[in-house]
Write a protein that holds these residues in place. Structure first.
Motif, PDB file in Angstrom:
ATOM      1  N   VAL A 399      61.380  49.208  58.917  1.00  0.00           N
ATOM      2  CA  VAL A 399      62.236  49.283  60.110  1.00  0.00           C
ATOM      3  C   VAL A 399      62.891  47.944  60.367  1.00  0.00           C
ATOM      4  O   VAL A 399      63.905  47.866  61.052  1.00  0.00           O
ATOM      5  CB  VAL A 399      61.478  49.676  61.404  1.00  0.00           C
ATOM      6  CG1 VAL A 399      61.212  51.153  61.439  1.00  0.00           C
ATOM      7  CG2 VAL A 399      60.229  48.872  61.615  1.00  0.00           C
ATOM      8  N   ASP A 400      62.295  46.887  59.837  1.00  0.00           N
ATOM      9  CA  ASP A 400      62.833  45.550  60.082  1.00  0.00           C
ATOM     10  C   ASP A 400      63.849  45.134  59.023  1.00  0.00           C
ATOM     11  O   ASP A 400      64.383  44.023  59.090  1.00  0.00           O
ATOM     12  CB  ASP A 400      61.677  44.540  60.135  1.00  0.00           C
ATOM     13  CG  ASP A 400      60.702  44.907  61.222  1.00  0.00           C
ATOM     14  OD1 ASP A 400      61.138  44.974  62.379  1.00  0.00           O
ATOM     15  OD2 ASP A 400      59.534  45.171  60.920  1.00  0.00           O
TER      16      ASP A 400
ATOM     17  N   ARG B 190      57.318  53.631  65.551  1.00  0.00           N
ATOM     18  CA  ARG B 190      58.378  52.852  64.907  1.00  0.00           C
ATOM     19  C   ARG B 190      59.708  53.181  65.577  1.00  0.00           C
ATOM     20  O   ARG B 190      60.002  54.351  65.837  1.00  0.00           O
ATOM     21  CB  ARG B 190      58.496  53.199  63.412  1.00  0.00           C
ATOM     22  CG  ARG B 190      57.334  52.729  62.568  1.00  0.00           C
ATOM     23  CD  ARG B 190      57.243  53.436  61.230  1.00  0.00           C
ATOM     24  NE  ARG B 190      58.365  53.213  60.366  1.00  0.00           N
ATOM     25  CZ  ARG B 190      58.450  52.265  59.429  1.00  0.00           C
ATOM     26  NH1 ARG B 190      57.437  51.450  59.230  1.00  0.00           N
ATOM     27  NH2 ARG B 190      59.525  52.133  58.689  1.00  0.00           N
ATOM     28  N   VAL B 191      60.472  52.160  65.835  1.00  0.00           N
ATOM     29  CA  VAL B 191      61.812  52.353  66.374  1.00  0.00           C
ATOM     30  C   VAL B 191      62.749  52.317  65.177  1.00  0.00           C
ATOM     31  O   VAL B 191      62.981  51.250  64.599  1.00  0.00           O
ATOM     32  CB  VAL B 191      62.162  51.234  67.377  1.00  0.00           C
ATOM     33  CG1 VAL B 191      63.519  51.512  68.020  1.00  0.00           C
ATOM     34  CG2 VAL B 191      61.076  51.104  68.434  1.00  0.00           C
ATOM     35  N   ASP B 194      68.781  52.573  67.056  1.00  0.00           N
ATOM     36  CA  ASP B 194      69.004  52.220  68.460  1.00  0.00           C
ATOM     37  C   ASP B 194      68.713  53.352  69.437  1.00  0.00           C
ATOM     38  O   ASP B 194      68.823  53.170  70.647  1.00  0.00           O
ATOM     39  CB  ASP B 194      70.448  51.706  68.651  1.00  0.00           C
ATOM     40  CG  ASP B 194      71.489  52.802  68.402  1.00  0.00           C
ATOM     41  OD1 ASP B 194      71.100  53.969  68.160  1.00  0.00           O
ATOM     42  OD2 ASP B 194      72.688  52.491  68.466  1.00  0.00           O
ATOM     43  N   ILE B 197      62.915  57.090  67.916  1.00  0.00           N
ATOM     44  CA  ILE B 197      61.561  56.618  67.621  1.00  0.00           C
ATOM     45  C   ILE B 197      60.809  57.707  66.864  1.00  0.00           C
ATOM     46  O   ILE B 197      61.113  58.899  66.979  1.00  0.00           O
ATOM     47  CB  ILE B 197      60.770  56.241  68.902  1.00  0.00           C
ATOM     48  CG1 ILE B 197      60.619  57.455  69.843  1.00  0.00           C
ATOM     49  CG2 ILE B 197      61.457  55.099  69.639  1.00  0.00           C
ATOM     50  CD1 ILE B 197      59.699  57.192  71.032  1.00  0.00           C
ATOM     51  N   SER B 243      56.643  42.461  63.866  1.00  0.00           N
ATOM     52  CA  SER B 243      57.739  43.336  64.234  1.00  0.00           C
ATOM     53  C   SER B 243      57.648  43.758  65.688  1.00  0.00           C
ATOM     54  O   SER B 243      56.577  44.087  66.182  1.00  0.00           O
ATOM     55  CB  SER B 243      57.712  44.575  63.345  1.00  0.00           C
ATOM     56  OG  SER B 243      58.746  45.441  63.679  1.00  0.00           O
ATOM     57  N   SER B 244      58.775  43.758  66.376  1.00  0.00           N
ATOM     58  CA  SER B 244      58.808  44.342  67.717  1.00  0.00           C
ATOM     59  C   SER B 244      59.221  45.805  67.644  1.00  0.00           C
ATOM     60  O   SER B 244      59.326  46.466  68.660  1.00  0.00           O
ATOM     61  CB  SER B 244      59.780  43.567  68.604  1.00  0.00           C
ATOM     62  OG  SER B 244      61.065  43.587  68.026  1.00  0.00           O
ATOM     63  N   SER B 245      59.455  46.285  66.442  1.00  0.00           N
ATOM     64  CA  SER B 245      59.949  47.651  66.262  1.00  0.00           C
ATOM     65  C   SER B 245      58.890  48.611  65.742  1.00  0.00           C
ATOM     66  O   SER B 245      59.178  49.777  65.512  1.00  0.00           O
ATOM     67  CB  SER B 245      61.120  47.659  65.276  1.00  0.00           C
ATOM     68  OG  SER B 245      62.127  46.789  65.714  1.00  0.00           O
ATOM     69  N   GLU B 246      57.699  48.106  65.548  1.00  0.00           N
ATOM     70  CA  GLU B 246      56.645  49.030  65.141  1.00  0.00           C
ATOM     71  C   GLU B 246      55.296  48.478  65.536  1.00  0.00           C
ATOM     72  O   GLU B 246      55.133  47.259  65.689  1.00  0.00           O
ATOM     73  CB  GLU B 246      56.681  49.309  63.635  1.00  0.00           C
ATOM     74  CG  GLU B 246      56.474  48.097  62.771  1.00  0.00           C
ATOM     75  CD  GLU B 246      56.410  48.441  61.271  1.00  0.00           C
ATOM     76  OE1 GLU B 246      56.572  49.612  60.925  1.00  0.00           O
ATOM     77  OE2 GLU B 246      56.179  47.521  60.479  1.00  0.00           O
TER      78      GLU B 246
END
Lengths: 760, 760
Positions: A399-400, B190-191, B194, B197, B243-246
């Motif tokens: 995802v990153d 997980r994002v 935009d 999720i 990660s801030s997305s997962e």
């Protein structure tokens, strides 16, 4: 039963196994492998049974808490907890050690018991005199219960052979609740027939979410069995049915009970999968057909001989043991990480099928980009392409939008720094390794290096350095990014992306911004451009500007522009002065990094940032110092003993350093096509390349004293450069050294920095 | 913003939705569905949006701890915790309630807050006057923040519409850490872009190990978002990347932040899968294409009309609401449990693909074998075959070699007693339902009934009863096994397995062994043949000889041999005396089972063991008492109000009881082909059979007082038996009642027990 009878029987079993091994031993490379090398001290290798790059590693665990026993086995421990199915080779952080097997006699213990009192748990005392480890084979006699344990392993499955004395209370414990150091999130187990169990456990450890499915098929039907949950038997209690054949929970154990005759061997076939128990069963069926322990071992030995035979050397027994064990350790990781049907659990925790490649896992990239993957370019080009494809799959699943940093079986650990998938990919690309899509790889490489969220990379790109007020390890990161960026530039140039080349070459020069000419060292700089103040040149500060070290180790990290670094110092003379002092100065202030040994002054061979440093002499006009140091390091920090590795083998990087240097050269800057010449420590080596070519290295007159190069011929021509090129060896060739007891200070002084940048 | 403006806007939104509903409402069956029926008290239904047998159920939760609010929603609660994606309909035990969504304004709460203080968490007050529930649609205004929440659902995906006021602090919380009552083992999120999720959570609850993967796609890109783990934000902290997305963990939440304009609607498409997030995304893509909330709703309403239209009735508004809501509730469970690619997580936790059938889950068999599956034989023959194939797949995956007992999405809960997959399978087989392999089904049925480990079944087989000193609920088990065995015998006979027929018919007579003639009741017997002593006829003892009741409810459980039971009592007269006393006697000693209501004396309509009892009058010469009781029960224990169900709907069984009885007949003994005649409560019903036939029921002169049958014609012939056969209706037919205010005690006295055993 008399003691004599026991002894006789043991002897018989021992002999039958030895027979297999002996038949192959004559002079095959695998016969020189000593898996115990590196198990004592910081090496963090494991002694167990494994196939080349094998998915399963059956090995004893003696320790499951201490950070410094990351592989689970420490030679100086005197008791074995159990034998588990998965192991790291040489990492600095423990994990794996999944699914333990332990034979017992009497009332089975459910707790492992402490080292201090092995008799209070299933842990057993053992002695090294009853232990034997070779490529694909490990055996030990457990002193507590007189059970002999043998392990062997195929690619995706392994086999235990437990040889019991006569008893009515033999049992084999399978403990799902443990791994090395971390917590089991959940597990389940099912007894699918009278001799087969399947199950899984999930571990929240270094890998935040890791699933290991397994199956175990026992050669003898259970006389009886029980599943234990939190130490209590799971069974129907007369109310409403609860299966005694399956359970779920955090703390599950399975016990198979047997009545055994004297020296009865019970075999257990085991396999693992990241996908499902169904896949574990398929892996087992595909890997191991029958029950012939010796046959599995023989096949795996053949596989090892095939892989290790890619380099043939001459040398003493000790040299061969050291060399082939290093090659063995280099050929363990990244491991095969896909089931027989091609499926594996990806970074997104979805099940993926590897199409057109073989997926691999455990990428200790901060370590292995330096010499391990460059070694694979020579010896494992196809597998290296598989590894690159595995990293690209990781990228696709991220995802990153990042290539792996330190990836671990469908997890990113974010361990260490940099984006060192880049040099691995670029190095392979520039060396013409086939099997991956260069354009796709380039996009991944570039996107990774442009990530706005990752470790202040884009601030570095803007400022020219990672600001030390915004980011820890800012100097180490800046320096390593610069080398990674150099690599991207090379690939960009080769792909005709001129703008990208210019952009990344500019970033590759960032190292200059952190050189403090007043100190002759690299130094942190904040976001306003001010030097880190106060600045202690030698003291290691946790969370400071340097990664696992100080400015002294890191100030040399400009492999991509050694000429530029020399210039920064004001020329060769001051540069050499500074470099000399590295090997002599040591104020011992770096107390927080005492797990890094192999120290020569502030040169710390036990950790990777130092690995390229001694070759800088080559480029500053004093290659004889490189030669001297190669021999010094190899003599003092490598060998054929359990304690022969001075630092974490780090998935083969320490070993790969040795392998190159034993043969007289080293890939000082991955992402270029040149090798620095060191000084060979073995007299002859023949690298059998995939394309059929053979690259021969001979060192005439080499001896303990004759460590200095007198002259070199390369492919028949006199050679006075302290480096040569991939093109000189890729189709085979001959590198001939003539050695002597004193430096030939004229040899190797011819350096043309301009030709070192590959794509230029 | 003036109050007037808000009111106007709300009105507009309300009207737009009403328009869709109104257009369809005219007289379609779905327009009569009131999902709120059964949400107040013991019914345990949920009010949310769902498609027929739909895999996803978007519904508000008001309670997540109490056992007695198993669906998550209790009408008398005044605050809503959140809206989750999965719900049971009518079970007695909570679970599901997976993946909560809750809109908020201001600083988002991460805790739900207690009922006593909804303002101390994301829980919000609401009022029933701002609540609307219909087939496929649910909406409510959250009083705490003036956000309107609407839900609709397709087969495998649903949609939320959150209508916010103007604010710069709108947010939508997704809470992965909770389910109804139980513990989250693990979760990840997980994002992926935009507005999307994905994630999962695993729950150790009633189902010991249940995995729910999901995706949520938001109609508007997040202005910002955060993942919270244990209440702390997951983000990169300047050291090494995180990660801030997962994230993975036990306690994860996601918050999407928005600036909203006045009455801005943010839609969220959601889907679930038992397989993977990848499959959840596929399910979403296949189920819901665009963003048209009304279109999804319209499609689902059409689907409901198609299903509910299988019975057309005449009657009052209240009768239609009661009837179609019951049919709606009967058509919720077992739910669709396979992804759009046919895959699902099976009992062995492996991923299976349903080949040749559509897999279903949630089998509350102890309840639903009685009338729900017999109803499916008439109205859902194809789906009933799918359900049977789902149970056979469960059997194949069972290490215990058992058909499901109470199965829950890849788990066996072992809840309740008996092996009631058997009557479901046999009933369908005998009625000629196509679509499953009879021989395979028979093997599963027989193997299940011969399991040496399950609840002392084989001891029962040997002794003739389940010994009460070895097993809890021994009498209930004995009696229910005997009926199940009768069913196996019928199937065996039909398949020509005469030996098996004899064997299981012998077991089917086991009930005789527990009849204590001195009491006229069933009584526990120990393994030596001694009666349970002391024996309290009325007192409920937890872990005693009876399941959720006493001997008074269970002594009538011989549906397979009503004639034999009457004989045990010494003939019709003493039998009827005893039966009469059931409805009058009540000493209120059964204090531990106060969640079972609907009591008429010791007849407890709120629980299944009583469901067949009133029809025994039919077979003892007093069918008018059956008729009277049908009307009494329906009048007092069913209706169109939230509190209209006297007991757990139990995945449709309470509703199915009503549906049959509203039409004047009931499948008193699943595994036979006859229906007992009760007394119709609606004037006309037309059952549209799959083969094109229509079975018509008319009740002339029916009124509140005219509840007694005066005469009956069946397919044009006068009919004096209190039962008729499946063959009389399976191709269509006409059942014509003439009703009157007084019993016609001559009607329905013609009983031929010999013809009731189907295969005879």
């Amino acid at each position: 039963m008399s003691k004599f009878a026991v002894a006789t029987l043991f002897f018989t079993v021992f002999i039958s196994c030895l027979t297999v091994l002996k038949a192959q031993e004559a002079s095959t490379p695998s016969s020189f492998v000593k898996p115990l090398i590196g198990t004592n001290g910081e090496g963090n290798t494991y002694p167990g049974a494994v196939a080349p790059f094998g998915m399963i590693q059956l090995s004893p665990d003696t320790e499951d808490v201490l950070w410094e026993t990351a592989s689970g086995y420490e030679y100086s421990d005197s008791s074995i907890i159990a034998f588990s199915l998965t192991h790291f080779s040489g990492t600095g952080i423990p994990d794996l050690g999944d699914i333990r097997f332990m034979p017992q006699i009497g009332k089975p213990w459910l707790v492992q018991g402490p080292k201090s009192n092995p008799d209070s748990g299933y842990r057993s005392a053992y002695s090294h005199k009853n232990e034997m480890a070779s490529a694909g084979y490990y055996s030990v006699l457990l002193d507590d219960n007189n059970v002999k344990v043998e392990c062997t392993a195929a690619e995706r499955a392994g086999m235990f052979r437990f040889t019991f004395p006569k008893t009515d209370s033999a049992s084999i414990l399978v403990d799902l609740s443990k791994s090395l150091r971390w917590n089991t999130i959940w597990s389940n187990i099912r007894v699918v027939n009278d001799s087969t169990i399947i199950g899984f456990h999930a571990v929240n450890g270094w890998a935040k979410e890791r699933y290991v499915f397994f199956t175990a098929v026992f050669s003898k039907p259970f006389d009886s069995y029980s599943i234990m949950s939190d130490g209590k038997r799971v069974f129907y209690n007369g109310y409403r049915f609860r299966s005694s054949s399956e359970a779920s929970g955090k703390n599950l154990q399975f016990i198979a009970n047997y009545l055994t005759s004297n020296q009865e061997a019970i075999l257990v076939k085991v396999s693992v999968s990241s996908v499902s128990t169904e896949n574990a069963m398929q892996n087992l069926a595909a890997s191991i057909k029958g029950w012939e322990f010796e046959q599995i071992l023989a096949n795996t030995r053949k596989a090892w001989d095939r892989e290790l035979g890619k380099i043939e050397i001459k040398g003493s027994q000790e040299e061969k043991e050291t060399f082939y064990s290093a090659l063995y350790h280099a050929f363990l990781t990244p491991i095969l990480y896909q089931d027989v049907d091609g499926r594996y659990r990806g970074l997104d925790q979805n099940i993926h099928k590897a199409e057109g490649f073989t997926n691999h896992a455990i990428f200790s990239l901060w370590d292995t980009y330096r010499a391990t993957h460059p070694l694979f370019c020579l010896l494992q080009p196809k597998r290296n392409a598989d590894m690159i494809n595995s990293m690209l799959a990781h990228y696709d699943q991220s995802v990153d939008h990042l290539l792996p940093v330190w990836s671990l079986c469908g997890n990113e650990t974010w361990c260490m720094i940099g984006y060192h998938a880049v040099p691995v990919i670029v190095d392979a690309y520039l060396k013409g390794i086939k099997g991956f899509d260069a354009e796709r790889a380039y996009q991944a490489v570039k996107k990774t290096a442009m990530n706005p969220d990752y470790d202040n990379v884009m601030t570095y790109a803007k400022l020219g350095w990672v600001p030390c007020d915004k980011e820890n390890e800012a100097v180490s990161k800046s320096l390593e990014y610069a080398h990674d960026d150099f690599c991207i530039a090379q690939m960009a140039k080769s792909l005709g992306k001129t703008e990208d080349y210019d952009y990344f070459m500019k970033r590759a020069k960032s190292y200059k911004n952190l050189f403090d000419p007043t100190l002759g060292l690299m130094r942190g700089k904040d976001s306003r451009g001010n030097w880190r103040t106060p600045f202690s040149t030698h003291e290691y500060v946790e969370g400071g500007d340097f990664t696992e070290g100080t400015s002294w180790q890191y100030s040399w990290y400009v492999p991509q522009d050694i000429g530029g670094l020399i210039e920064l110092h004001g020329g060769k003379k001051p540069f050499l002065q500074k470099l000399d002092s590295l090997f002599t100065f040591n104020d011992n202030t770096s107390s927080n990094v005492d797990d890094i040994q192999g120290r020569l002054g502030e040169y710390w061979h036990g950790n990777e940032p130092s690995h390229h440093i001694i070759f800088l002499y080559d480029f500053a006009g004093e290659p004889w110092k490189t030669q001297e140091l190669v021999h010094k390091i190899i003599r003092t920090q490598y060998g054929n003993k359990p304690n022969s590795l001075s630092g974490n083998d780090d998935c083969g990087q320490m070993s790969a350093w040795y392998l190159f240097n034993a043969m007289g050269f080293y890939p000082v800057c991955p992402g270029t096509n040149y090798y620095a010449i060191g000084s060979p420590v073995i007299p002859e080596a023949y690298i059998k390349l995939d394309n059929g070519g053979i690259f021969t290295m001979k060192a005439n007159n080499l001896s303990e004293k004759n460590i200095y190069i007198q002259e070199v011929t390369l492919n028949g021509k006199k050679w006075n450069k302290p480096y040569f090129f991939y093109s000189d060896l890729k189709n085979g060739g001959v590198l001939l050294f003539t050695m002597g007891p004193k430096p030939n200070k004229k040899w190797g002084t011819e350096v043309n920095f301009g030709e070192l940048e590959t794509s230029r």
